[in-house]
Design a protein around this motif. Structure first.
Motif, PDB file in Angstrom:
ATOM      1  N   GLN A  87      -6.935 -13.153 -15.668  1.00 58.14           N
ATOM      2  CA  GLN A  87      -6.296 -13.873 -14.566  1.00 58.14           C
ATOM      3  C   GLN A  87      -5.412 -12.935 -13.749  1.00 58.14           C
ATOM      4  O   GLN A  87      -5.388 -12.998 -12.530  1.00 58.14           O
ATOM      5  N   HIS A  88      -4.686 -12.063 -14.434  1.00 50.53           N
ATOM      6  CA  HIS A  88      -3.866 -11.057 -13.757  1.00 50.53           C
ATOM      7  C   HIS A  88      -4.681  -9.767 -13.705  1.00 50.53           C
ATOM      8  O   HIS A  88      -4.801  -9.050 -14.698  1.00 50.53           O
ATOM      9  N   LEU A  89      -5.254  -9.500 -12.550  1.00 49.34           N
ATOM     10  CA  LEU A  89      -6.224  -8.426 -12.414  1.00 49.34           C
ATOM     11  C   LEU A  89      -5.576  -7.062 -12.575  1.00 49.34           C
ATOM     12  O   LEU A  89      -4.481  -6.805 -12.070  1.00 49.34           O
ATOM     13  N   ALA A  90      -6.282  -6.183 -13.270  1.00 45.67           N
ATOM     14  CA  ALA A  90      -5.792  -4.812 -13.457  1.00 45.67           C
ATOM     15  C   ALA A  90      -6.197  -3.975 -12.255  1.00 45.67           C
ATOM     16  O   ALA A  90      -7.157  -3.196 -12.307  1.00 45.67           O
ATOM     17  N   MET A  91      -5.467  -4.154 -11.169  1.00 45.00           N
ATOM     18  CA  MET A  91      -5.759  -3.416  -9.945  1.00 45.00           C
ATOM     19  C   MET A  91      -4.467  -2.882  -9.340  1.00 45.00           C
ATOM     20  O   MET A  91      -3.388  -3.423  -9.562  1.00 45.00           O
ATOM     21  N   ILE A  92      -4.601  -1.822  -8.560  1.00 49.08           N
ATOM     22  CA  ILE A  92      -3.463  -1.221  -7.886  1.00 49.08           C
ATOM     23  C   ILE A  92      -3.556  -1.569  -6.411  1.00 49.08           C
ATOM     24  O   ILE A  92      -4.448  -1.064  -5.704  1.00 49.08           O
ATOM     25  N   PRO A  93      -2.664  -2.443  -5.904  1.00 49.74           N
ATOM     26  CA  PRO A  93      -2.793  -2.969  -4.538  1.00 49.74           C
ATOM     27  C   PRO A  93      -2.833  -1.913  -3.445  1.00 49.74           C
ATOM     28  O   PRO A  93      -3.526  -2.085  -2.436  1.00 49.74           O
ATOM     29  N   LEU A  94      -2.112  -0.802  -3.614  1.00 51.76           N
ATOM     30  CA  LEU A  94      -2.045   0.212  -2.555  1.00 51.76           C
ATOM     31  C   LEU A  94      -3.256   1.144  -2.554  1.00 51.76           C
ATOM     32  O   LEU A  94      -3.458   1.890  -1.590  1.00 51.76           O
ATOM     33  N   MET A  95      -4.058   1.095  -3.615  1.00 50.67           N
ATOM     34  CA  MET A  95      -5.252   1.934  -3.664  1.00 50.67           C
ATOM     35  C   MET A  95      -6.423   1.229  -2.992  1.00 50.67           C
ATOM     36  O   MET A  95      -6.457   0.005  -2.865  1.00 50.67           O
ATOM     37  N   GLY A 149      -6.919 -13.406  -2.758  1.00 50.40           N
ATOM     38  CA  GLY A 149      -7.037 -13.518  -4.200  1.00 50.40           C
ATOM     39  C   GLY A 149      -8.470 -13.675  -4.663  1.00 50.40           C
ATOM     40  O   GLY A 149      -8.886 -13.097  -5.672  1.00 50.40           O
ATOM     41  N   GLY A 150      -9.252 -14.458  -3.924  1.00 55.87           N
ATOM     42  CA  GLY A 150     -10.648 -14.655  -4.273  1.00 55.87           C
ATOM     43  C   GLY A 150     -11.469 -13.387  -4.131  1.00 55.87           C
ATOM     44  O   GLY A 150     -12.350 -13.098  -4.943  1.00 55.87           O
ATOM     45  N   GLU A 151     -11.159 -12.606  -3.081  1.00 55.82           N
ATOM     46  CA  GLU A 151     -11.882 -11.345  -2.874  1.00 55.82           C
ATOM     47  C   GLU A 151     -11.542 -10.337  -3.972  1.00 55.82           C
ATOM     48  O   GLU A 151     -12.400  -9.589  -4.428  1.00 55.82           O
ATOM     49  N   ARG A 152     -10.292 -10.337  -4.424  1.00 55.48           N
ATOM     50  CA  ARG A 152      -9.920  -9.432  -5.519  1.00 55.48           C
ATOM     51  C   ARG A 152     -10.658  -9.819  -6.803  1.00 55.48           C
ATOM     52  O   ARG A 152     -11.091  -8.950  -7.563  1.00 55.48           O
ATOM     53  N   GLN A 153     -10.753 -11.117  -7.052  1.00 56.21           N
ATOM     54  CA  GLN A 153     -11.523 -11.565  -8.215  1.00 56.21           C
ATOM     55  C   GLN A 153     -12.965 -11.077  -8.108  1.00 56.21           C
ATOM     56  O   GLN A 153     -13.561 -10.634  -9.095  1.00 56.21           O
ATOM     57  N   THR A 154     -13.525 -11.136  -6.914  1.00 58.60           N
ATOM     58  CA  THR A 154     -14.906 -10.709  -6.712  1.00 58.60           C
ATOM     59  C   THR A 154     -15.058  -9.213  -6.931  1.00 58.60           C
ATOM     60  O   THR A 154     -16.071  -8.758  -7.483  1.00 58.60           O
ATOM     61  N   VAL A 155     -14.071  -8.428  -6.510  1.00 55.92           N
ATOM     62  CA  VAL A 155     -14.100  -6.983  -6.783  1.00 55.92           C
ATOM     63  C   VAL A 155     -14.174  -6.741  -8.289  1.00 55.92           C
ATOM     64  O   VAL A 155     -14.995  -5.951  -8.770  1.00 55.92           O
ATOM     65  N   ALA A 156     -13.332  -7.429  -9.048  1.00 54.31           N
ATOM     66  CA  ALA A 156     -13.296  -7.250 -10.497  1.00 54.31           C
ATOM     67  C   ALA A 156     -14.611  -7.681 -11.143  1.00 54.31           C
ATOM     68  O   ALA A 156     -15.107  -7.025 -12.066  1.00 54.31           O
TER      69      ALA A 156
END
Length: 259
Positions: A87-95, A149-156
Motif C-alpha cells: 500500500q505504501h509504495l517503495a518509490m522515491i518521488p523526486l526520481m 496515486g493510481g499511476e504510481r500503483q501502475t508503475v509498481a
C-alpha cells in the motif's frame, strides 16, 4: 482446471501466545484474480507476509508450482516469482519513473570497460511497459512525485510484471484512491490477469473485489470463512461474512431486534 501456482495449506502463524492465523487455506491459479477480503485484524496482512516470505508459518505447508517450498526470506519468494506491491509504495518521488522502475535492477552498459546506467534501454522499456498498462507518460524522466496515486500503483505493478512475477500480491491498492484512479488500477489488475499472472488482491472493499475478482476468500479473526467463485456469491453475502454475519444474527436474536 490446471493446478494452482501456489497453494497455502492450513497455514498457522503464532506470535507467542497470539494466534494471528489459525489454519488458512488459499489457492491461486494462473490468470485469475483471487480476492482476499476481511476487516481490520482479520489476518490479511499476516497471511500475505507469510506468502511473500516475510514470516515463516508456524504450521502448514506451502506448495509452489506443485512442489513443497519454504521461503527463508522475501528474496526467496521474489526469486520464485512472487512479487508484492505494498500500500505504501517503495518509490522515491523526486526520481524519474524510469529510475524508479529499474531501482534495484539497474541495466548497465560498458563504456571503456566501465559500467554506466543504460538510460536509453531503461527509458525505452519504461515507456513501453507503461503504455501496455494504459498509462501515457510525458516522458521517462517525469518525476514519480508528479504522478497520481493510481499511476504510481501502475508503475509498481508494471515493474513487478516486467521482472517476471508469476504471482502478484496487491495490498489494498485502491484504499487511498479516488474514483477515477481506482478504476485505472482495477483496469490494470484486469490486464495483468489476462497475461496469465495470478493476482492476489487484498481489500476490504467488496465493490472493488467484485469488479475484477474471479474467486473470493474471506478471512475473519485468522480463519477462512470460505471461498466462493464469481457469480456464486452476492455483494451482500460477502459483506455479511466480512462483518461476522453469524455473530450479528446471534446478537440480534438475543436483543430481540436489529443491531
Amino acid at each position: 482446471m490446471s493446478d494452482p501456482i501456489i497453494r497455502m495449506m492450513n497455514i498457522e502463524k503464532h506470535f507467542g501466545s497470539v494466534i494471528a492465523l489459525a489454519g488458512v487455506t488459499v489457492e491461486v491459479y494462473a490468470g485469475e484474480c483471487h480476492c482476499l477480503l476481511g476487516d481490520n485484524g482479520a489476518g490479511k496482512s499476516t497471511f500475505i507476509k507469510t506468502m511473500s516470505g516475510v514470516h515463516k508459518p508456524t504450521k502448514g505447508q506451502i506448495e509452489f508450482e506443485g512442489q513443497p517450498l519454504q521461503f527463508d526470506d522475501p528474496r526467496d519468494a521474489i526469486a520464485a516469482g512472487i512479487a508484492t506491491v505494498h500500500q505504501h509504495l517503495a518509490m522515491i518521488p523526486l526520481m524519474s519513473v524510469a529510475r524508479n522502475f529499474f531501482m534495484g535492477n539497474e541495466p548497465v552498459k560498458k563504456v571503456l570497460g566501465i559500467n554506466f546506467f543504460d538510460h536509453a534501454y531503461a527509458d525505452r522499456v519504461t515507456m513501453e511497459e507503461m503504455r501496455n498498462m494504459g498509462i501515457s507518460l510525458r516522458g521517462p524522466n517525469q518525476a514519480v512525485g508528479t504522478l497520481s496515486g493510481g499511476e504510481r500503483q501502475t508503475v509498481a505493478i508494471a515493474r513487478a510484471v516486467h521482472f517476471g512475477a508469476k504471482v502478484l500480491i496487491l495490498d489494498e491498492p485502491t484504499s487511498a484512491l479516488g474514483v477515477r484512479q481506482t478504476a485505472n488500477v482495477l483496469a490494470t489488475i484486469d490486464k495483468v490477469r489476462k497475461q496469465g499472472i495470478g493476482v492476489v488482491f487484498i481489500t476490504h472493499n467488496v465493490r472493488h473485489a467484485l469488479a475484477v475478482g474471479d474467486r473470493f476468500t474471506v478471512l475473519n479473526r485468522g480463519r477462512t470463512l470460505g471461498t466462493a467463485l464469481r457469480g456464486d456469491i452476492s455483494s451482500e453475502e460477502l459483506q455479511d461474512m466480512m462483518a461476522g454475519g453469524q455473530e450479528l444474527a446471534t446478537l440480534e436474536g438475543s436483543l430481540g431486534g436489529t443491531v
